[in-house]
Write a protein that holds these residues in place. Structure first.
Motif, PDB file in Angstrom:
ATOM      1  N   VAL A   5      45.069  13.564  72.632  1.00 35.93           N
ATOM      2  CA  VAL A   5      45.480  14.959  72.784  1.00 35.93           C
ATOM      3  C   VAL A   5      44.363  15.766  73.423  1.00 35.93           C
ATOM      4  CG1 VAL A   5      46.324  17.015  71.580  1.00 35.93           C
ATOM      5  CG2 VAL A   5      46.884  14.740  70.700  1.00 35.93           C
ATOM      6  N   GLU A   6      44.739  16.590  74.387  1.00 38.43           N
ATOM      7  CA  GLU A   6      43.803  17.525  75.005  1.00 38.43           C
ATOM      8  C   GLU A   6      44.414  18.914  74.956  1.00 38.43           C
ATOM      9  OE1 GLU A   6      41.276  15.431  78.379  1.00 38.43           O
ATOM     10  OE2 GLU A   6      43.430  15.437  78.828  1.00 38.43           O
ATOM     11  N   LEU A   7      43.651  19.862  74.421  1.00 32.01           N
ATOM     12  CA  LEU A   7      44.046  21.265  74.373  1.00 32.01           C
ATOM     13  C   LEU A   7      43.088  21.996  75.309  1.00 32.01           C
ATOM     14  CD1 LEU A   7      45.689  23.585  73.238  1.00 32.01           C
ATOM     15  CD2 LEU A   7      44.329  23.474  71.162  1.00 32.01           C
ATOM     16  N   LEU A   8      43.619  22.425  76.450  1.00 30.92           N
ATOM     17  CA  LEU A   8      42.773  22.941  77.524  1.00 30.92           C
ATOM     18  C   LEU A   8      43.045  24.408  77.836  1.00 30.92           C
ATOM     19  CD1 LEU A   8      43.347  19.896  79.894  1.00 30.92           C
ATOM     20  CD2 LEU A   8      41.353  20.290  78.431  1.00 30.92           C
ATOM     21  N   LEU A   9      41.968  25.122  78.128  1.00 35.06           N
ATOM     22  CA  LEU A   9      42.032  26.499  78.620  1.00 35.06           C
ATOM     23  C   LEU A   9      41.579  26.472  80.068  1.00 35.06           C
ATOM     24  CD1 LEU A   9      40.412  28.359  75.584  1.00 35.06           C
ATOM     25  CD2 LEU A   9      42.828  27.917  76.028  1.00 35.06           C
ATOM     26  N   SER A  13      37.590  22.989  77.690  1.00 35.73           N
ATOM     27  CA  SER A  13      38.414  22.209  76.770  1.00 35.73           C
ATOM     28  C   SER A  13      38.244  22.813  75.388  1.00 35.73           C
ATOM     29  CB  SER A  13      37.943  20.752  76.766  1.00 35.73           C
ATOM     30  OG  SER A  13      38.619  20.036  75.763  1.00 35.73           O
ATOM     31  N   LEU A  14      39.350  23.206  74.758  1.00 31.67           N
ATOM     32  CA  LEU A  14      39.309  23.787  73.418  1.00 31.67           C
ATOM     33  C   LEU A  14      39.179  22.686  72.368  1.00 31.67           C
ATOM     34  CD1 LEU A  14      39.421  26.531  72.017  1.00 31.67           C
ATOM     35  CD2 LEU A  14      41.897  26.294  71.905  1.00 31.67           C
ATOM     36  N   TRP A  15      39.888  21.567  72.571  1.00 31.46           N
ATOM     37  CA  TRP A  15      39.810  20.433  71.654  1.00 31.46           C
ATOM     38  C   TRP A  15      40.345  19.197  72.343  1.00 31.46           C
ATOM     39  CZ3 TRP A  15      42.912  16.791  69.277  1.00 31.46           C
ATOM     40  CH2 TRP A  15      42.363  16.133  68.174  1.00 31.46           C
ATOM     41  N   SER A  16      39.757  18.052  72.026  1.00 31.82           N
ATOM     42  CA  SER A  16      40.218  16.785  72.563  1.00 31.82           C
ATOM     43  C   SER A  16      39.971  15.712  71.512  1.00 31.82           C
ATOM     44  CB  SER A  16      39.452  16.463  73.852  1.00 31.82           C
ATOM     45  OG  SER A  16      39.870  15.219  74.366  1.00 31.82           O
ATOM     46  N   GLY A  17      40.930  14.824  71.331  1.00 27.05           N
ATOM     47  CA  GLY A  17      40.740  13.753  70.364  1.00 27.05           C
ATOM     48  C   GLY A  17      42.014  12.973  70.115  1.00 27.05           C
ATOM     49  N   GLU A  18      41.967  12.142  69.074  1.00 28.29           N
ATOM     50  CA  GLU A  18      43.100  11.299  68.704  1.00 28.29           C
ATOM     51  C   GLU A  18      43.880  11.946  67.576  1.00 28.29           C
ATOM     52  OE1 GLU A  18      43.680   8.430  70.544  1.00 28.29           O
ATOM     53  OE2 GLU A  18      42.028   9.281  71.702  1.00 28.29           O
ATOM     54  N   ALA A  19      45.181  11.730  67.570  1.00 24.68           N
ATOM     55  CA  ALA A  19      46.032  12.320  66.536  1.00 24.68           C
ATOM     56  C   ALA A  19      47.252  11.446  66.313  1.00 24.68           C
ATOM     57  CB  ALA A  19      46.464  13.722  66.953  1.00 24.68           C
TER      58      ALA A  19
END
Length: 136
Positions: A5-9, A13-19
């Motif tokens: 998962v990548e949460l991008l602005l 990058s606001l957050w990146s990782g596994e979920a």
């Protein structure tokens, strides 16, 4: 197997990782994405909260990440989830007092009750408070 998962602005990058699970609200309704999900592209509902849940088998169940997003897009393909938001804030970064002040100012600026419900500023301020754990 997990989701990447990548949460991008626009500027970072606001957050990146596994979920194990991503939950978001699109203009077509809520969506939950797990591994093996069919490819999809959606428009995020203005002023919504994105929830990223734990990797299956982790000892601490619950949300890994909660983030308020002003608006944006969600894309799912090959166990990858990309969330592209115009602006956003992780739950731990939300200044509740500032978000409450922003909500008050946006509500007053909107004027009528119908305009308040449609205002992107009001929706985003409420999302910031919800992400932080307030029930706004």
């Amino acid at each position: 197997m997990t989701l990447h998962v990548e949460l991008l602005l626009p500027d970072r990058s606001l957050w990146s990782g596994e979920a194990g699970l991503v939950i978001a609200k699109t203009i077509d309704g809520d969506i939950g994405v797990m591994t093996g999900h069919a490819p999809v592209f959606g428009i995020l509902s203005p002023g919504s909260v994105v929830r990223i849940r734990e990797v299956p088998g982790d000892e601490s169940p619950g949300d890994v990440v909660r983030a308020a997003v002003r608006d944006g897009f969600l894309s799912v393909t090959d166990n990858r989830v990309s969330i592209l938001a115009s602006s956003g804030e992780l739950s731990g970064e939300v200044d509740v007092n500032a978000a409450q002040a922003d909500l008050t100012a946006a509500t007053e600026a909107a004027g009528s009750s119908a305009a308040v419900e449609e205002s992107p500023e009001v929706k985003y301020a409420r999302a910031r408070l919800r992400a932080a754990g307030d029930q706004a």
